[in-house]
Design an enzyme around this catalytic site. Structure first.
Site, PDB file in Angstrom:
ATOM      1  N   HIS A   1       0.862  -1.189   0.000  1.00  9.33           N
ATOM      2  CA  HIS A   1       0.000   0.000   0.000  1.00  9.33           C
ATOM      3  C   HIS A   1       0.894   1.234   0.000  1.00  9.33           C
ATOM      4  CE1 HIS A   1      -1.529   3.269   2.722  1.00  9.33           C
ATOM      5  NE2 HIS A   1      -2.465   3.287   1.803  1.00  9.33           N
TER       6      HIS A   1
ATOM      7  N   ASN B   1       0.378   5.755  -0.273  1.00  6.55           N
ATOM      8  CA  ASN B   1      -0.548   6.870  -0.386  1.00  6.55           C
ATOM      9  C   ASN B   1       0.217   8.158  -0.145  1.00  6.55           C
ATOM     10  OD1 ASN B   1      -2.342   8.826   1.520  1.00  6.55           O
ATOM     11  ND2 ASN B   1      -3.601   7.943  -0.087  1.00  6.55           N
TER      12      ASN B   1
ATOM     13  N   ARG C   1      -0.877  12.468  -0.112  1.00  5.79           N
ATOM     14  CA  ARG C   1      -2.077  13.292  -0.196  1.00  5.79           C
ATOM     15  C   ARG C   1      -1.806  14.708   0.330  1.00  5.79           C
ATOM     16  NH1 ARG C   1      -2.186   9.440   3.617  1.00  5.79           N
ATOM     17  NH2 ARG C   1      -2.418  10.096   5.772  1.00  5.79           N
TER      18      ARG C   1
ATOM     19  N   HIS D   1      12.515  -1.308   3.859  1.00  6.67           N
ATOM     20  CA  HIS D   1      12.764  -0.303   4.896  1.00  6.67           C
ATOM     21  C   HIS D   1      13.987   0.550   4.581  1.00  6.67           C
ATOM     22  CE1 HIS D   1       9.801  -0.776   8.146  1.00  6.67           C
ATOM     23  NE2 HIS D   1       9.667  -2.007   7.680  1.00  6.67           N
TER      24      HIS D   1
ATOM     25  N   GLY E   1     -18.615  11.102   0.277  1.00  7.73           N
ATOM     26  CA  GLY E   1     -19.345  10.736  -0.929  1.00  7.73           C
ATOM     27  C   GLY E   1     -18.439  10.425  -2.098  1.00  7.73           C
TER      28      GLY E   1
END
Length: 298
Positions: free
Chosen positions: A104, A106, A108, A143, A256
């Site tokens: 994973h 991400n 943002r 890592h 939403g």
């Protein structure tokens, strides 16, 4: 702030990661543009039944709203009621081969605005690895790449973000880590915008360096039904974390967002069993004894 620069970086990052993964898999991702009625939209890049990736998504979103949802204001109640702008790239990859780990990543960016006040901005992100059969060399490589990416920001940066990751990706109801961790950060707005943006870039731009060699090393390992069965069982933990604890999933659903894009993180084949434990001394038990232990790998 400079949202156009951040957006350009995110779109380029999505494109470069998808291209890199397509080179490994040999099949192309489906690109799916979507609009959000409340404001904004995104581009989902998804692969299903690939040669290497059983399911994976590398998604970009850029959304607006008149009020931040509870998942975003839980730690910062003073932001409740502000309008917001949020953009990011989020990916989850589930390889078919049980010896290849799920991953994973991400990155943002958020801005929260109120009339008559300075915008409040922050960055967040990280990457973490979830193996089913552990390899120390894979954990060390992942890592070490994270550590090298964060080294320009001081000797204490990687250890701090590594601990943050270990604490965040922890299944409290199971009392076990989701995987072998990586790095994680949120609410990053110090010391200044440029430093925070560069740190976020370093994380995102090193994702392929961290994961691609591992995927290429494990994708052709021989496996049988036993390994697939254990993989499906352990994938259940991934589902539990994403649906019970993950703030990103909650933020998407509460604002939403596009449900298909939010839930693309879930694996296609998964199993649960009642109170099952691997037999001592097996390869499956080594995952618990040697890898799901919050270890310092570098």
């Amino acid at each position: 702030m400079s949202t156009p620069r951040v957006k350009e970086f995110l779109l380029n990052l999505q494109n470069s990661i998808v291209k890199g993964l397509e080179q490994v898999d040999g099949k192309t991702f489906k690109r799916d543009q979507w609009d959000r009625p409340e404001g904004g939209g995104g581009m989902s890049s998804v692969i299903e039944e690939g040669n290497v990736l059983e399911r994976g998504g590398v998604n970009f979103s850029h959304v607006f709203g008149s009020g931040l949802p509870a998942s975003a204001t839980a730690a910062r109640p003073e932001l409740a009621g502000r309008s917001f702008e949020a953009m990011g790239v989020s990916l989850v990859l589930h390889p078919r081969n049980p010896y290849a780990p799920t991953v994973h990543m991400n990155v943002r960016y958020f801005e929260a605005r109120k009339e008559g006040a300075e915008p409040v901005w922050w960055f967040g992100g990280g990457m973490d690895l979830t193996p089913y059969y552990g390899y120390a060399e894979d954990a060390v490589h992942f890592h070490q790449t994270c550590k090298d990416a964060l080294q320009p920001f001081g000797d204490d940066c990687y250890p701090r973000l590594k601990k943050w990751c270990d604490d965040y990706f922890y299944l409290k109801h199971r009392k076990e880590p989701r995987g072998i961790g990586g790095v994680f950060f949120d609410d990053l707005n110090q010391p200044d915008f440029e430093t925070c943006f560069q740190l976020t870039r370093n994380v995102g731009e090193n994702f392929l360096n961290a994961y691609r060699p591992i995927l290429e090393r494990r994708k052709d390992e021989a496996y049988g039904e036993r390994e697939r069965d254990f993989q499906a069982y352990r994938r259940g933990r991934y589902v539990e974390f994403n649906l019970v604890w993950d703030r990103g999933t909650l933020f998407g659903l509460q604002t939403g967002g596009r449900t298909e894009s939010i839930l693309m993180s879930l694996p296609p084949i998964v199993k649960w069993r009642y109170d099952w434990k691997p037999a001592a001394g097996t390869a499956e038990s080594k995952l618990y004894t040697d890898f799901l232990i919050g270890k310092d790998w570098v």
